[in-house]
Scaffold this motif. Structure first.
Motif, mmCIF file in Angstrom:
data_model
loop_
_atom_site.group_PDB
_atom_site.id
_atom_site.type_symbol
_atom_site.label_atom_id
_atom_site.label_comp_id
_atom_site.label_asym_id
_atom_site.label_seq_id
_atom_site.Cartn_x
_atom_site.Cartn_y
_atom_site.Cartn_z
ATOM 1 N N ARG A 1 0.792 -1.177 0.019
ATOM 2 C CA ARG A 1 -0.031 -0.287 -0.067
ATOM 3 C C ARG A 1 0.916 1.298 -0.275
ATOM 4 O O ARG A 1 0.351 2.388 -0.335
ATOM 5 N N GLY A 2 2.250 1.495 0.701
ATOM 6 C CA GLY A 2 3.100 2.318 0.476
ATOM 7 C C GLY A 2 3.045 2.752 1.790
ATOM 8 O O GLY A 2 3.364 3.923 2.178
ATOM 9 N N ALA A 3 2.548 2.149 3.030
ATOM 10 C CA ALA A 3 2.569 2.633 4.247
ATOM 11 C C ALA A 3 3.972 2.100 5.171
ATOM 12 O O ALA A 3 3.611 1.339 5.400
ATOM 13 N N VAL A 4 5.158 2.468 4.298
ATOM 14 C CA VAL A 4 6.187 2.139 4.738
ATOM 15 C C VAL A 4 6.576 2.368 6.209
ATOM 16 O O VAL A 4 7.460 1.351 7.133
ATOM 17 N N THR A 5 6.320 3.485 6.881
ATOM 18 C CA THR A 5 6.399 4.034 7.760
ATOM 19 C C THR A 5 5.687 2.745 9.463
ATOM 20 O O THR A 5 5.956 2.227 9.998
ATOM 21 N N ARG A 6 4.814 2.744 9.113
ATOM 22 C CA ARG A 6 3.708 1.184 9.025
ATOM 23 C C ARG A 6 3.880 -0.369 9.263
ATOM 24 O O ARG A 6 3.832 -0.666 10.259
ATOM 25 N N ALA A 7 4.256 -0.033 8.049
ATOM 26 C CA ALA A 7 4.856 -1.483 8.090
ATOM 27 C C ALA A 7 6.514 -1.086 9.267
ATOM 28 O O ALA A 7 6.692 -2.326 9.445
ATOM 29 N N GLU A 8 7.218 -0.744 8.913
ATOM 30 C CA GLU A 8 8.479 -0.436 9.773
ATOM 31 C C GLU A 8 8.204 -0.905 11.577
ATOM 32 O O GLU A 8 8.411 -1.544 12.173
ATOM 33 N N GLU A 9 6.561 -0.030 11.620
ATOM 34 C CA GLU A 9 6.039 -0.532 13.503
ATOM 35 C C GLU A 9 5.809 -1.063 13.661
ATOM 36 O O GLU A 9 5.851 -2.817 14.332
#
Length: 381
Positions: A175-183
């Motif tokens: 989805r492009g939600a990189v920060t949430r993926a990292e969390e």
């Protein structure tokens, strides 16, 4: 994941005979005697009280699945769920959800996972939330998926938390939600070390690098010198190719090659052409002339299609060799036959997009050598 019958958490009073039969059926199933096991499970399911009936129905569902009869397996699971047994009920609903998943029946699978949740058995809640999250992702319900993923992450099974984090983070990256993926990845790694999560963490860093190089090529106050700008374009394009985004990678190269600053464009072209073969110049005091194949090599690098171009070249070489080697190997010496073979060999490159350029380059070199155009129009076709 597989649901199997086993020792229940409670048992009906006076059902020791049925318990023994369930154990016997389980042993037969594990030994590969599936039909005999099914017959015993069917007897228990028909005659026993709710607890053993639930256990036998679940065992029967697993046996029917192994026998290749998913419809019968689903019916047996539904019978086990209907008993309301606190252990075998959710386990049967879990197994039923897996059967529907394998059949591609998304609505029925979702209903089975909701049945698992309704039992509120902690041992199966994580799996149910993971299943519902995946289904929500598939139908584009990101909000619903997020809710179930988060609930699955709250479970106590560290291995399931790590697996959930992997699946959730992969979807977030898509989805492009990189920060949430990292969390989410950090949460999974806190529960359990997992190489698959490390791979996704690397993907997070790649996405961050793409964003930084993209920002650098966009310019801004201060700007970069040509060399640094060339580095930014090259790494942006190559990382996009690594990510599998060949079209955007090609666009990045093109933007660099067409940069308004000629020194930047030259730097980008030098980096694009790194490793290219440079023929010796005919005159030691002059730069070697561009080769006819240079545009095709540059396009292949920019479009991340070098393996395809190499494959075409090797295939063309194989065709040329085969045409020319056959008369040599067979000792054929007739002039007419040799001429036909040469014509076939010369035409072989014509089927490739670069073939016309090869023919035109040969025509021009021959013209310069002979002082005139000695080839007929449309040669060699």
């Amino acid at each position: 994941m597989t649901a199997m019958s086993g020792t229940p958490l409670d048992s009906d009073a006076g059902d020791s005979d049925f318990a023994s039969l369930c154990d016997q059926a389980r042993d037969l199933a594990e030994a590969g005697h599936l039909r005999r096991a099914a017959a015993i499970y069917e007897r228990v399911a028909a005659e026993a009280g709710p607890s053993r009936r639930a256990q036998a129905s679940l065992g029967l569902a697993v046996v029917h699945e192994q026998l290749g009869d998913p419809a019968a397996a689903r019916r047996a699971d539904e019978n086990a769920v209907a008993t309301g047994h606190p252990e075998f009920g959710p386990r049967a609903a879990y197994h039923l959800a897996l059967l529907h998943e394998r059949a591609g029946a998304a609505a029925e699978e979702a209903a089975a996972w909701r049945q698992v949740l309704a039992f509120d058995n902690e041992r199966y809640l994580q799996a149910a939330h993971r299943g519902l999250a995946r289904l929500a992702e598939e139908r584009g319900d990101e909000q619903g998926a997020d809710q179930h993923w988060q609930l699955a992450l709250e479970g106590q099974d560290a291995a399931v938390v790590a697996a959930t984090a992997h699946d959730y983070a992969r979807g977030l990256l898509a989805r492009g939600a990189v920060t949430r993926a990292e969390e989410v990845i950090a949460r999974g790694l806190a529960a359990q070390e997992d190489p698959a999560l490390r791979v996704l963490l690397g993907a997070v860093h790649v996405e961050r690098a793409i964003a930084e190089f993209g920002a650098a090529t966009a310019g801004g106050p201060g700007g970069l010198d040509p060399m640094d700008t060339g580095v930014a374009y090259e790494l942006l394009a190559r990382l996009l190719a690594v990510r599998g985004d060949a079209d955007t990678s090609a666009t990045a190269w093109e933007e660099g090659l067409d940069h308004r600053d000629p020194s930047v464009a030259a730097e980008v072209r030098t980096r694009l052409r790194r490793g290219f073969l440079v023929p010796d110049a005919e005159d030691a005091d002059t730069e070697p002339a561009p080769s006819w194949w240079d545009p095709y090599l540059e396009a292949a690098v920019a479009q991340d299609s070098v393996p395809m171009l190499a494959g075409e070249l090797f295939l063309a070489l194989d065709q040329l060799y085969s045409h020319l080697a056959l008369p040599h190997a067979s000792g054929e010496a007739r002039a007419a036959a040799l001429r036909a073979v040469v014509e076939q060999a010369v035409r072989a490159p014509g089927e490739y997009v670069w073939g016309r350029a090869l023919h035109d380059d040969f025509r021009e070199r021959l013209r310069r050598a002979t002082g005139g155009d000695v080839l007929p129009p449309g040669w060699p076709d």
